[in-house]
Design an enzyme around this catalytic site. Structure first.
Site, short mmCIF file in Angstrom:
data_model
loop_
_atom_site.label_atom_id
_atom_site.label_comp_id
_atom_site.label_asym_id
_atom_site.label_seq_id
_atom_site.Cartn_x
_atom_site.Cartn_y
_atom_site.Cartn_z
N TYR A 57 0.82 -1.21 0.00
CA TYR A 57 0.00 0.00 0.00
C TYR A 57 0.85 1.26 0.00
O TYR A 57 1.74 1.44 0.84
CB TYR A 57 -0.93 0.03 1.21
CG TYR A 57 -1.67 1.35 1.32
CD1 TYR A 57 -2.73 1.64 0.47
CD2 TYR A 57 -1.26 2.32 2.23
CE1 TYR A 57 -3.38 2.85 0.53
CE2 TYR A 57 -1.91 3.55 2.30
CZ TYR A 57 -2.97 3.81 1.44
OH TYR A 57 -3.60 5.02 1.49
N HIS A 87 -2.14 16.64 -2.15
CA HIS A 87 -2.65 16.67 -0.79
C HIS A 87 -2.37 18.00 -0.08
O HIS A 87 -2.81 18.19 1.05
CB HIS A 87 -2.07 15.52 0.03
CG HIS A 87 -2.67 14.18 -0.29
ND1 HIS A 87 -2.75 13.68 -1.58
CD2 HIS A 87 -3.24 13.23 0.50
CE1 HIS A 87 -3.32 12.49 -1.55
NE2 HIS A 87 -3.63 12.19 -0.31
N ASN A 199 1.83 10.94 6.09
CA ASN A 199 1.15 10.15 7.11
C ASN A 199 1.84 10.42 8.44
O ASN A 199 3.07 10.44 8.51
CB ASN A 199 1.25 8.65 6.79
CG ASN A 199 0.04 8.12 6.05
OD1 ASN A 199 -0.14 6.92 5.94
ND2 ASN A 199 -0.80 8.99 5.53
N TYR A 281 -17.30 29.41 46.72
CA TYR A 281 -16.60 28.25 46.15
C TYR A 281 -15.38 28.63 45.31
O TYR A 281 -14.40 27.89 45.27
CB TYR A 281 -17.56 27.46 45.25
CG TYR A 281 -18.60 26.63 45.95
CD1 TYR A 281 -18.70 26.60 47.34
CD2 TYR A 281 -19.49 25.85 45.23
CE1 TYR A 281 -19.65 25.85 47.98
CE2 TYR A 281 -20.46 25.09 45.85
CZ TYR A 281 -20.54 25.09 47.24
OH TYR A 281 -21.49 24.33 47.86
N ARG A 284 -12.93 28.93 48.12
CA ARG A 284 -12.85 27.78 49.02
C ARG A 284 -12.45 26.50 48.29
O ARG A 284 -11.79 25.62 48.85
CB ARG A 284 -14.22 27.58 49.70
CG ARG A 284 -14.15 26.71 50.92
CD ARG A 284 -15.49 26.29 51.49
NE ARG A 284 -16.61 27.16 51.20
CZ ARG A 284 -17.87 26.75 51.25
NH1 ARG A 284 -18.15 25.49 51.52
NH2 ARG A 284 -18.86 27.60 50.99
N PHE A 330 -1.49 6.19 12.17
CA PHE A 330 -1.70 7.60 11.90
C PHE A 330 -3.00 8.14 12.52
O PHE A 330 -3.26 9.34 12.49
CB PHE A 330 -1.75 7.85 10.39
CG PHE A 330 -2.64 6.88 9.66
CD1 PHE A 330 -4.01 6.82 9.91
CD2 PHE A 330 -2.12 6.00 8.72
CE1 PHE A 330 -4.84 5.92 9.26
CE2 PHE A 330 -2.93 5.10 8.05
CZ PHE A 330 -4.30 5.06 8.32
N GLU A 414 -11.93 5.65 4.25
CA GLU A 414 -11.52 6.23 5.53
C GLU A 414 -12.81 6.70 6.23
O GLU A 414 -13.17 7.87 6.19
CB GLU A 414 -10.52 7.34 5.29
CG GLU A 414 -9.24 6.78 4.66
CD GLU A 414 -8.36 7.82 3.98
OE1 GLU A 414 -8.66 9.02 4.11
OE2 GLU A 414 -7.38 7.42 3.33
#
Length: 502
Positions: A57, A87, A199, A281, A284, A330, A414
């Site tokens: 791959y 990309h 990746n 609060y 405290r 990844f 994906e």
């Protein structure tokens, strides 16, 4: 520039080393062991492709949904170059330079293990770029936090092949210009290299480490500022008693109570007789609230330290075992969950801080309304609290978890993504906002403390107040408080709190 190097190899990287890298402007270098591992892995991969017709791959196939498309051996280099260019689809704001530095360093670190198949020249060029102050222009939007931080890491990788833009000596320019200056030649990417570069979780990891760096400083400040407010509101010390915390012994809670007690040690205000039995609060329960965030910080830090010492590209190569294995390292799920957790925890520091600011201006405990003389004629510190409240509200909106979302991509190959990149960038917005809210509390608390005179607080607090007053004077009548708030933020950013802690 420092000539100290941060060595990068399989040895674990710790939080202090990451801090030192940025604080001392260190250079980076892989070790001889890392050099050997990288070259050995590359040699193995070359032999494997020469002698094996199997599909691997992203090495000799297409990507994502195109995984079954075999690529001819003559086109493997073009495949990797195409991958990075196609990309590089980032949009939005530019990633801050300090985070880009961390991204590049962490990418080198991940490649140094020798499980990614890159050639040594690629890693050397990344080091050359870092050490020459050449940093890629990267954008905040584009990653789904699952197939690796694809778009951001593609922009990081473009300069390796002579494309994209970089920052150098304070100027943004085409990478080609820097190549001419240094007489560099574009890297001819080999099989697998483009995938190894894009990746990975280095965008999420770099943002996470940067957020943790800032959060650590702000958590130190949160206790100090809370202690100033504690005295300014004339609070009782009972809630800090160690016996209370010994029977609910969360580490952060115990440490916070002890720390604030230490900061207040010696305060004449703290030891004077009190009229009230209990405090609100937001005073405290400081140990319980601050402490829970500190415990969250410790957990998130442990996850990120594990991550930055990991290999997160795909597929992974194991030369000694004669294995090339495709998986999902990844995927950013561990980081996405922790970034959302950190954002929520830090938001609570801002939330309780704003409540203390509100109490200080409320006209209680013998403090003047809005901490100013002639209230009515003067609005005093009325509106800084508005600003803090608006920022706190924004943080609450930003704390909607990114990690619960997933949008399928790559033609449903994906089909579950972490959205960790969105978690990372909005976590930074939350942390940056907390700095502003704490600065507003500091400005308010120091003003309130002046109305306790002639009583003094502790030496630690008085030293900080004295330093603060050199930057911002007492507010006797209305003036432009924006300027005071900006100076207060600068003070929180630059003053060394560690000088005032045990």
């Amino acid at each position: 520039m420092s000539y100290n190097y941060l060595p990068l190899d399989k040895s674990p990287l710790n939080f202090q080393q990451v801090k030192n890298l940025l604080a001392f402007d260190q250079l980076v270098s892989i070790t001889f062991d890392a050099h050997h591992r990288i070259t050995e892995c590359r040699e193995y991969l070359d032999k494997k492709l020469d002698n094996d017709e199997a599909l691997f791959y992203g090495i000799n196939t297409g990507f994502g949904y195109l995984q079954n498309v075999k690529i001819d051996k003559t086109q493997l280099q073009q495949l990797q170059s195409n991958l990075i260019q196609s990309h590089a689809c980032g949009l939005g704001e530019e990633v801050p330079i300090d985070i880009v530095k961390l991204m590049v360093m962490l990418k080198i670190k991940s490649l140094s293990y020798g499980h990614s198949g890159v050639q040594i020249d690629t890693v050397k060029r990344l080091m050359e770029m870092y050490n020459a102050g050449v940093f890629p222009v990267i954008y905040t939007q584009g990653s789904l936090g699952a197939s690796g931080d694809l778009a951001p890491l593609s922009h990081l990788s473009l300069p390796l092949i002579g494309l994209g833009e970089v920052w150098h000596e304070g100027k943004k320019m085409p990478a080609a210009e820097v190549y001419k200056k240094f007489d560099w030649q574009p890297i001819q990417l080999q099989s697998k290299e483009g995938l190894a570069l894009i990746n990975g979780t280095q965008f999420m990891s770099a943002y996470g480490m940067h957020n943790l760096l800032i959060a650590e400083r702000l958590l130190q400040w949160a206790d100090i500022i809370a202690a100033i407010s504690f005295d300014a509101f004339d609070c009782t010390m009972e809630p800090l008693h160690p016996k209370i915390h010994s029977i609910r012994s969360h580490k952060g809670q115990v440490d916070t109570a002890a720390n604030i007690s230490s900061i207040l040690n010696g305060s004449a205000i703290a030891t004077q007789k009190k009229q009230q039995v209990q405090d609100p609060y937001s005073f405290r329960c400081i140990p319980q609230v601050h402490g829970a965030t500190k415990d969250t910080f410790d957990h998130v830090l442990s996850v990120f330290i594990k991550e930055i010492n990991s290999v997160t590209d795909n597929p992974n190569i194991f030369p000694d075992e004669d294995l090339i294995v495709s998986g999902g390292n990844f995927h950013g799920q561990p980081l996405a969950l922790c970034l959302d957790f950190l954002a929520i925890a830090m938001s609570e520091i801002g939330n309780i801080s704003e409540r203390r600011t509100y109490q200080l201006i409320s006209g209680q405990r013998n403090l003047p309304l809005f901490l100013v003389k002639d209230a009515g004629l003067n609005s005093g510190f009325m509106i800084p609290q508005y600003t803090a409240a608006g920022i706190v509200s924004e943080n609450k909106q930003l704390c909607t978890p990114a990690s619960v979302d997933s949008i399928s991509s790559s033609n449903n190959q994906e089909d579950h993504v972490s959205m960790g990149a969105n978690a990372a960038t909005k976590c930074k917005r939350v942390v940056d906002n907390v700095e502003k809210v704490l600065a507003i509390e500091l400005l308010t608390a120091v003003q309130a403390l002046e109305f306790r005179r002639p009583l003094k607080s502790s030496d630690k607090i008085e030293a900080i107040v004295s330093a603060f007053r050199k930057e911002i004077s007492f507010n006797a009548a209305d003036r432009i408080l924006h300027e005071d708030m900006v100076k207060a933020i600068d003070f929180v950013r630059s003053y060394n709190t560690e000088l005032h802690e045990e």
